[in-house]
Design a protein around this motif. Structure first.
Motif, PDB file in Angstrom:
ATOM      1  N   TYR A   1      27.874  36.199  68.135  1.00  0.00           N
ATOM      2  CA  TYR A   1      26.554  35.867  68.136  1.00  0.00           C
ATOM      3  C   TYR A   1      26.193  34.366  68.811  1.00  0.00           C
ATOM      4  O   TYR A   1      27.254  33.511  68.559  1.00  0.00           O
ATOM      5  N   ILE A   2      25.074  34.239  69.400  1.00  0.00           N
ATOM      6  CA  ILE A   2      24.808  33.034  69.653  1.00  0.00           C
ATOM      7  C   ILE A   2      23.365  32.578  68.847  1.00  0.00           C
ATOM      8  O   ILE A   2      22.671  33.411  68.841  1.00  0.00           O
ATOM      9  N   VAL A   3      23.555  31.425  68.505  1.00  0.00           N
ATOM     10  CA  VAL A   3      22.449  31.006  67.600  1.00  0.00           C
ATOM     11  C   VAL A   3      21.694  29.842  68.246  1.00  0.00           C
ATOM     12  O   VAL A   3      22.400  28.883  68.876  1.00  0.00           O
ATOM     13  N   GLU A   4      20.254  29.950  68.412  1.00  0.00           N
ATOM     14  CA  GLU A   4      19.869  28.925  69.221  1.00  0.00           C
ATOM     15  C   GLU A   4      18.866  27.998  68.411  1.00  0.00           C
ATOM     16  O   GLU A   4      18.210  28.409  67.308  1.00  0.00           O
ATOM     17  N   THR A   5      18.855  26.738  68.578  1.00  0.00           N
ATOM     18  CA  THR A   5      17.906  25.888  67.964  1.00  0.00           C
ATOM     19  C   THR A   5      16.727  25.818  68.742  1.00  0.00           C
ATOM     20  O   THR A   5      16.692  25.794  70.014  1.00  0.00           O
ATOM     21  N   ILE A   6      15.626  25.519  67.931  1.00  0.00           N
ATOM     22  CA  ILE A   6      14.199  25.706  68.482  1.00  0.00           C
ATOM     23  C   ILE A   6      13.800  24.248  68.364  1.00  0.00           C
ATOM     24  O   ILE A   6      13.608  23.718  67.358  1.00  0.00           O
ATOM     25  N   PRO A   7      13.017  23.639  69.533  1.00  0.00           N
ATOM     26  CA  PRO A   7      12.225  22.679  69.403  1.00  0.00           C
ATOM     27  C   PRO A   7      11.291  22.841  68.419  1.00  0.00           C
ATOM     28  O   PRO A   7      10.610  23.719  68.180  1.00  0.00           O
ATOM     29  N   GLY A   8      10.926  21.667  67.453  1.00  0.00           N
ATOM     30  CA  GLY A   8      10.012  21.577  66.340  1.00  0.00           C
ATOM     31  C   GLY A   8      10.522  22.238  65.195  1.00  0.00           C
ATOM     32  O   GLY A   8       9.810  22.227  64.087  1.00  0.00           O
ATOM     33  N   TRP A   9      11.737  22.713  65.106  1.00  0.00           N
ATOM     34  CA  TRP A   9      12.446  23.044  63.997  1.00  0.00           C
ATOM     35  C   TRP A   9      13.759  22.415  63.560  1.00  0.00           C
ATOM     36  O   TRP A   9      14.602  22.241  64.357  1.00  0.00           O
ATOM     37  N   ALA A  10      13.527  21.650  62.225  1.00  0.00           N
ATOM     38  CA  ALA A  10      14.738  21.054  61.797  1.00  0.00           C
ATOM     39  C   ALA A  10      15.709  21.941  61.447  1.00  0.00           C
ATOM     40  O   ALA A  10      15.554  23.340  61.048  1.00  0.00           O
ATOM     41  N   HIS A  11      17.200  21.662  61.874  1.00  0.00           N
ATOM     42  CA  HIS A  11      18.291  22.607  61.628  1.00  0.00           C
ATOM     43  C   HIS A  11      19.448  21.948  61.288  1.00  0.00           C
ATOM     44  O   HIS A  11      19.852  20.842  61.418  1.00  0.00           O
ATOM     45  N   ASP A  12      20.373  22.615  60.462  1.00  0.00           N
ATOM     46  CA  ASP A  12      21.606  22.266  60.293  1.00  0.00           C
ATOM     47  C   ASP A  12      22.507  23.158  59.926  1.00  0.00           C
ATOM     48  O   ASP A  12      22.206  24.755  60.117  1.00  0.00           O
ATOM     49  N   ILE A  13      23.747  22.819  60.022  1.00  0.00           N
ATOM     50  CA  ILE A  13      24.867  23.955  60.075  1.00  0.00           C
ATOM     51  C   ILE A  13      25.964  23.513  58.999  1.00  0.00           C
ATOM     52  O   ILE A  13      26.484  22.294  58.927  1.00  0.00           O
TER      53      ILE A  13
ATOM     54  N   PHE B   1      16.984  26.783  59.127  1.00  0.00           N
ATOM     55  CA  PHE B   1      16.068  26.237  60.128  1.00  0.00           C
ATOM     56  C   PHE B   1      14.807  25.907  59.167  1.00  0.00           C
ATOM     57  O   PHE B   1      14.426  26.695  58.186  1.00  0.00           O
ATOM     58  N   ARG B   2      13.841  24.854  59.510  1.00  0.00           N
ATOM     59  CA  ARG B   2      12.656  24.760  58.733  1.00  0.00           C
ATOM     60  C   ARG B   2      11.519  24.176  60.039  1.00  0.00           C
ATOM     61  O   ARG B   2      12.069  23.153  60.505  1.00  0.00           O
ATOM     62  N   GLN B   3      10.436  24.866  60.035  1.00  0.00           N
ATOM     63  CA  GLN B   3       9.558  24.242  60.926  1.00  0.00           C
ATOM     64  C   GLN B   3       8.798  23.092  60.286  1.00  0.00           C
ATOM     65  O   GLN B   3       8.450  22.833  59.218  1.00  0.00           O
ATOM     66  N   ILE B   4       8.811  21.940  61.093  1.00  0.00           N
ATOM     67  CA  ILE B   4       8.682  20.806  60.568  1.00  0.00           C
ATOM     68  C   ILE B   4       7.166  20.598  60.401  1.00  0.00           C
ATOM     69  O   ILE B   4       6.838  19.641  59.670  1.00  0.00           O
ATOM     70  N   VAL B   5       6.207  21.481  60.716  1.00  0.00           N
ATOM     71  CA  VAL B   5       4.683  21.327  60.481  1.00  0.00           C
ATOM     72  C   VAL B   5       4.338  22.440  59.257  1.00  0.00           C
ATOM     73  O   VAL B   5       4.028  21.971  58.275  1.00  0.00           O
ATOM     74  N   THR B   6       4.854  23.774  59.428  1.00  0.00           N
ATOM     75  CA  THR B   6       4.477  24.617  58.417  1.00  0.00           C
ATOM     76  C   THR B   6       5.372  24.750  57.417  1.00  0.00           C
ATOM     77  O   THR B   6       5.056  25.536  56.314  1.00  0.00           O
ATOM     78  N   GLY B   7       6.473  24.232  57.546  1.00  0.00           N
ATOM     79  CA  GLY B   7       7.582  24.224  56.596  1.00  0.00           C
ATOM     80  C   GLY B   7       8.211  25.675  56.313  1.00  0.00           C
ATOM     81  O   GLY B   7       9.015  26.071  55.727  1.00  0.00           O
ATOM     82  N   GLU B   8       7.858  26.803  57.326  1.00  0.00           N
ATOM     83  CA  GLU B   8       8.594  27.973  57.427  1.00  0.00           C
ATOM     84  C   GLU B   8      10.158  27.699  57.579  1.00  0.00           C
ATOM     85  O   GLU B   8      10.668  26.976  58.088  1.00  0.00           O
ATOM     86  N   PHE B   9      10.964  28.637  56.595  1.00  0.00           N
ATOM     87  CA  PHE B   9      12.356  28.451  56.529  1.00  0.00           C
ATOM     88  C   PHE B   9      12.809  29.771  57.106  1.00  0.00           C
ATOM     89  O   PHE B   9      12.442  30.904  56.895  1.00  0.00           O
ATOM     90  N   HIS B  10      14.124  29.523  57.596  1.00  0.00           N
ATOM     91  CA  HIS B  10      14.929  30.760  58.155  1.00  0.00           C
ATOM     92  C   HIS B  10      16.483  30.400  58.030  1.00  0.00           C
ATOM     93  O   HIS B  10      17.009  29.207  58.147  1.00  0.00           O
ATOM     94  N   GLU B  11      17.511  31.291  57.749  1.00  0.00           N
ATOM     95  CA  GLU B  11      18.664  31.046  57.342  1.00  0.00           C
ATOM     96  C   GLU B  11      19.466  32.121  57.976  1.00  0.00           C
ATOM     97  O   GLU B  11      19.091  33.479  58.162  1.00  0.00           O
ATOM     98  N   ILE B  12      20.557  31.828  58.807  1.00  0.00           N
ATOM     99  CA  ILE B  12      21.436  32.972  59.324  1.00  0.00           C
ATOM    100  C   ILE B  12      23.093  32.574  58.983  1.00  0.00           C
ATOM    101  O   ILE B  12      23.300  31.110  58.992  1.00  0.00           O
ATOM    102  N   VAL B  13      23.934  33.388  58.762  1.00  0.00           N
ATOM    103  CA  VAL B  13      25.127  33.258  58.437  1.00  0.00           C
ATOM    104  C   VAL B  13      26.100  34.014  59.462  1.00  0.00           C
ATOM    105  O   VAL B  13      25.694  35.285  59.768  1.00  0.00           O
ATOM    106  N   VAL B  14      26.747  33.254  60.382  1.00  0.00           N
ATOM    107  CA  VAL B  14      27.766  33.635  61.296  1.00  0.00           C
ATOM    108  C   VAL B  14      28.911  33.565  61.197  1.00  0.00           C
ATOM    109  O   VAL B  14      29.400  32.462  60.943  1.00  0.00           O
TER     110      VAL B  14
END
Length: 370
Positions: free
Chosen positions: A326-338, A307-320
């Motif tokens: 686990y349920i992984v949610e995508t958040i509006p305003g965060w680019a994401h890939d799998i 995940f990367r916040q499209i304005v601030t650039g904050e980054f997050h990563e999860i391995v499942v």
């Protein structure tokens, strides 16, 4: 407790018998059209409770109303009187008992015979004036217009609706059985009319449209709100009329070099369910949403969510990994890939809170890692 059921092999009787067994009642005597008068008398002599569900509602002649409803009830009450016990009786009457027609008159006569038996013996006599009962195992072109509609629509056959605005009052068989079981647990008043419900106030046209929507949903994938009320009961009834060859159906699958994607089910107001696969090393997604939210469940394989916040650039990563729950949610305003980071095919189930709209997809391409 020994329970006797007349009309035990009918629509209502079959449903009641199953529920009685589920409730732990094992000593159940079923009386059907093939039972002899001697079997009826012997069964009543040993019965602790009677559900009188037998009756005639579609006769060849009007005399059958009298014989099947009034006279058979008189025969039943005479047998109960001869025993000399206070055996409670629950009777499935009809709302037409309040109407001046041959069927209604025969049901009203049966009610009065039972009430007379109750006054003489002191036994509880409880009457259900039922209206248009529908549900599983109802016979098309016999028990209910709902059964006829469900049977025909499930097979792609036409249904006849002369007046879509015609009023229709319906009660679901499971609700009727619930009310009857309550009488068994606690007979309550010594005699009188009992309520089974809810009674659904609707129209012939509305019921036809709802049932048609079930058939169409297999091609549109748009399932009506089938979780509550009348639509829930109609849907349960509809699927019981599916021929066995129609228990399964196929949905479109879309393949590309990354894997497979398929939409499974759509709802009018709660989004849609889909699934996708990904080959080892393949990355999917690489976009963001303004409003759309999603939930992902890894069924098989190992997935890295970035995940990367499209304005601030904050980054997050999860391995499942599949099976971890686990349920992984995508958040509006965060680019994401799998990315499939395992050696096996990745299978992921996902829910989105809205149906995909190709005209306004709310899916904007953006790589998470440049």
């Amino acid at each position: 407790m020994r329970i006797l059921i007349t009309g035990a092999d009918g629509f209502l009787g079959a449903n009641l018998r199953i529920r009685l067994r589920e409730a732990g009642y094992q000593d159940i005597v079923g009386i059907t059209r093939s039972s002899s008068p001697q079997e009826l008398v012997a069964g009543l002599a040993a019965a602790d409770f009677v559900f009188h569900l037998a009756g005639v509602n579609r006769p060849q002649t009007e005399d059958e109303f009298v014989r099947g409803n009034r006279d058979f009830t008189e025969q039943l009450c005479q047998a109960l009187r001869s025993v000399g016990r206070r055996t409670p009786v629950v009777f499935s009457s009809s709302s037409q008992a309040a109407l001046e027609n041959p069927y209604g008159r025969s049901k009203l006569a049966a009610e009065n015979i039972l009430l007379s038996y109750g006054r003489e013996s002191g036994a509880p006599v409880l009457l259900f004036r039922l209206t248009n009962v529908f549900g599983k195992w109802a016979r098309p072109d016999y028990n209910s217009v709902v059964a006829t509609f469900c049977h025909n629509v499930a097979r792609g056959l036409p249904i006849r609706v002369d007046d879509p605005a015609a009023k229709l009052r319906l009660v679901y068989v499971d609700d009727v059985v619930d009310a009857m079981l309550r009488c068994l647990a606690s007979p309550g008043p010594a005699a009188g009319l009992m309520e089974a419900g809810p009674v659904y106030e609707t129209t012939v046209g509305e019921v036809a449209d709802i049932i048609r929507s079930f058939f169409i949903s297999r091609s549109t994938l748009l399932t009506p709100p089938v979780g509550t009320g009348l639509t829930r009961a109609l849907y349960a009834t509809y699927v019981t009329h599916l021929p066995a060859a129609s228990f399964a159906y196929q949905i479109p699958q879309y393949d590309d070099p990354r894997g497979t994607f398929a939409e499974v089910l759509k709802t009018p107001d709660c989004g849609q369910f889909s699934y996708f696969t990904a080959h080892p090393g393949v990355t999917r997604g690489e976009h963001y949403h303004h409003t759309k939210a999603e939930k992902f469940v890894v069924i098989r394989g190992s997935a890295k969510f970035r995940f990367r916040q499209i304005v601030t650039g904050e980054f997050h990563e999860i391995v499942v990994r599949g099976g971890e729950g686990y349920i992984v949610e995508t958040i509006p305003g965060w680019a994401h890939d799998i990315t499939n980071v395992g050696d096996d095919e990745l299978i992921v189930m996902l829910w989105a809170n809205e149906i995909f709209d190709r005209a306004r997809p709310d899916t904007i391409t953006m790589k998470v890692v440049a």
